[in-house]
Motif scaffolding. Structure first.
Motif, short mmCIF file in Angstrom:
data_model
loop_
_atom_site.label_atom_id
_atom_site.label_comp_id
_atom_site.label_asym_id
_atom_site.label_seq_id
_atom_site.Cartn_x
_atom_site.Cartn_y
_atom_site.Cartn_z
N GLY A 220 5.77 0.48 -11.90
CA GLY A 220 6.15 1.12 -13.16
C GLY A 220 7.15 2.24 -13.04
O GLY A 220 7.23 3.09 -13.93
N GLN A 221 7.94 2.24 -11.98
CA GLN A 221 8.95 3.27 -11.80
C GLN A 221 9.95 2.84 -10.73
O GLN A 221 9.66 1.94 -9.95
CB GLN A 221 8.32 4.59 -11.43
N PRO A 222 11.11 3.50 -10.66
CA PRO A 222 12.13 3.12 -9.69
C PRO A 222 11.87 3.71 -8.29
O PRO A 222 12.66 4.51 -7.78
CB PRO A 222 13.42 3.65 -10.30
N LEU A 223 10.81 3.29 -7.65
CA LEU A 223 10.48 3.73 -6.30
C LEU A 223 11.49 3.17 -5.30
O LEU A 223 11.93 3.87 -4.39
CB LEU A 223 9.07 3.25 -5.94
N VAL A 224 11.84 1.91 -5.46
CA VAL A 224 12.86 1.29 -4.60
C VAL A 224 14.20 1.56 -5.26
O VAL A 224 14.46 1.13 -6.37
CB VAL A 224 12.61 -0.22 -4.42
N VAL A 225 15.06 2.28 -4.55
CA VAL A 225 16.32 2.74 -5.12
C VAL A 225 17.51 1.92 -4.66
O VAL A 225 18.63 2.12 -5.14
CB VAL A 225 16.56 4.24 -4.80
N GLY A 226 17.30 0.98 -3.74
CA GLY A 226 18.39 0.14 -3.28
C GLY A 226 17.86 -1.02 -2.46
O GLY A 226 16.75 -0.97 -1.93
N ALA B 63 1.81 11.71 -10.33
CA ALA B 63 1.10 12.99 -10.33
C ALA B 63 2.06 14.18 -10.24
O ALA B 63 1.63 15.33 -10.14
CB ALA B 63 0.11 13.03 -9.15
N GLY B 64 3.36 13.88 -10.25
CA GLY B 64 4.35 14.95 -10.17
C GLY B 64 4.59 15.46 -8.77
O GLY B 64 5.18 16.52 -8.58
N LEU B 65 4.14 14.72 -7.77
CA LEU B 65 4.33 15.10 -6.37
C LEU B 65 5.53 14.39 -5.78
O LEU B 65 5.92 13.33 -6.27
CB LEU B 65 3.07 14.74 -5.57
N PRO B 66 6.11 14.95 -4.74
CA PRO B 66 7.24 14.25 -4.10
C PRO B 66 6.80 12.87 -3.61
O PRO B 66 5.69 12.71 -3.11
CB PRO B 66 7.58 15.15 -2.91
N SER B 67 7.68 11.89 -3.81
CA SER B 67 7.36 10.55 -3.35
C SER B 67 8.57 9.96 -2.63
O SER B 67 9.64 10.55 -2.61
CB SER B 67 6.94 9.66 -4.52
N ALA B 68 8.37 8.80 -2.06
CA ALA B 68 9.42 8.13 -1.30
C ALA B 68 10.49 7.56 -2.21
O ALA B 68 10.24 7.23 -3.36
CB ALA B 68 8.79 7.00 -0.47
N ARG B 69 11.68 7.46 -1.65
CA ARG B 69 12.80 6.73 -2.24
C ARG B 69 13.15 5.64 -1.23
O ARG B 69 13.66 5.93 -0.15
CB ARG B 69 13.98 7.66 -2.51
N VAL B 70 12.85 4.41 -1.57
CA VAL B 70 12.85 3.30 -0.62
C VAL B 70 14.11 2.44 -0.75
O VAL B 70 14.55 2.15 -1.87
CB VAL B 70 11.61 2.41 -0.85
N PHE B 71 14.63 2.03 0.39
CA PHE B 71 15.70 1.04 0.45
C PHE B 71 15.17 -0.16 1.22
O PHE B 71 14.58 0.00 2.29
CB PHE B 71 16.94 1.59 1.17
N LEU B 72 15.35 -1.36 0.67
CA LEU B 72 14.91 -2.60 1.32
C LEU B 72 16.11 -3.27 1.98
O LEU B 72 17.12 -3.55 1.32
CB LEU B 72 14.31 -3.56 0.29
N ALA C 24 0.84 -1.21 0.00
CA ALA C 24 0.00 0.00 0.00
C ALA C 24 0.87 1.26 0.00
O ALA C 24 0.58 2.23 -0.71
CB ALA C 24 -0.94 -0.01 1.20
N PHE C 25 1.94 1.24 0.78
CA PHE C 25 2.88 2.36 0.82
C PHE C 25 3.47 2.60 -0.57
O PHE C 25 3.54 3.73 -1.05
CB PHE C 25 3.98 2.05 1.84
N CYS C 26 3.88 1.52 -1.23
CA CYS C 26 4.48 1.64 -2.56
C CYS C 26 3.48 2.15 -3.59
O CYS C 26 3.81 3.02 -4.41
CB CYS C 26 5.08 0.30 -2.99
N ARG C 27 2.25 1.64 -3.56
CA ARG C 27 1.21 2.14 -4.48
C ARG C 27 0.96 3.63 -4.25
O ARG C 27 0.85 4.40 -5.20
CB ARG C 27 -0.10 1.37 -4.30
N HIS C 28 0.85 4.03 -3.00
CA HIS C 28 0.60 5.44 -2.66
C HIS C 28 1.71 6.34 -3.22
O HIS C 28 1.42 7.36 -3.87
CB HIS C 28 0.48 5.59 -1.15
N HIS C 29 2.95 5.95 -2.98
CA HIS C 29 4.06 6.81 -3.42
C HIS C 29 4.28 6.76 -4.93
O HIS C 29 4.71 7.75 -5.52
CB HIS C 29 5.32 6.51 -2.61
N ALA C 30 3.95 5.65 -5.55
CA ALA C 30 4.01 5.59 -7.01
C ALA C 30 2.98 6.53 -7.62
O ALA C 30 3.27 7.24 -8.59
CB ALA C 30 3.79 4.16 -7.50
N ALA C 31 1.78 6.56 -7.04
CA ALA C 31 0.73 7.48 -7.53
C ALA C 31 1.16 8.93 -7.33
O ALA C 31 0.92 9.77 -8.20
CB ALA C 31 -0.59 7.20 -6.81
N ARG C 32 1.81 9.23 -6.21
CA ARG C 32 2.30 10.59 -5.99
C ARG C 32 3.33 10.97 -7.06
O ARG C 32 3.29 12.06 -7.61
CB ARG C 32 2.92 10.73 -4.60
#
Length: 171
Positions: free
Chosen positions: A98-104, A69-78, A58-66
């Protein structure tokens, strides 16, 4: 974020580090149907049972949608899982959103929590990729203790999510 279950409640009775981690958490969810029912019975109901495996997607879906929409989103490390699990989870999440939300991502060794060199390497990897959210799946109480002891060394990380097996589920 911490996600207690019945086992955590038993550990909290004697583990001062775990209790300190829980007391410092901004968000505490209920990761147990038993706790969900018990809280209702005790007159302290919560709206829902939310485990780490519910929260992470849910966190990932929320930040991907942000981000879309051109809004700031999370950059996640697992951080967590058996060998190779975190990188596979990173690929799966990024493909799904559909985007590089998880960066590491890093799946540390079993001795990780007690190995200063491996801890330093993880901290450097987290800092190098510019993550502002650290998802830790080392199992309780190891993940909560690790966050408690090392979060001050990660000043750019604003969110720490202790989510148990959620990284493995994503992989």
């Amino acid at each position: 974020l911490v996600t207690p279950n019945v086992d955590h409640l038993m550990l909290l009775q004697k583990d001062r580090d775990l209790m300190a981690a829980y007391r410092s958490a901004r968000f505490v969810t209920v990761d147990s149907q038993i706790l969900f029912v018990a809280l209702r019975w005790l007159g302290r109901p919560v709206k829902a049972k939310l485990s780490g495996s519910d929260i992470l997607p849910a966190f990932c879906r929320h930040h991907a949608a942000r981000a879309q929409a051109g809004l700031p989103s999370a950059r996640v490390f697992l951080l967590g899982g058996e060998s190779g699990v975190a990188p596979r989870a990173m690929e799966a999440i990024n493909r799904r959103v559909g985007q590089p939300l998880v960066v590491g991502a890093l799946s540390p060794s079993m001795r990780f929590a007690d190995d200063p060199d491996e801890i330093q390497g993880a901290i450097e990897a987290i800092q190098a990729c510019g993550a502002d959210t650290l998802v830790v799946g080392l199992g309780a109480p190891k993940q909560e203790r690790w966050i408690m002891h090392h979060r001050a060394r990660l000043p750019d990380v604003r969110r720490f999510l202790a989510v148990g097996g959620a990284i493995a589920f994503e992989a």
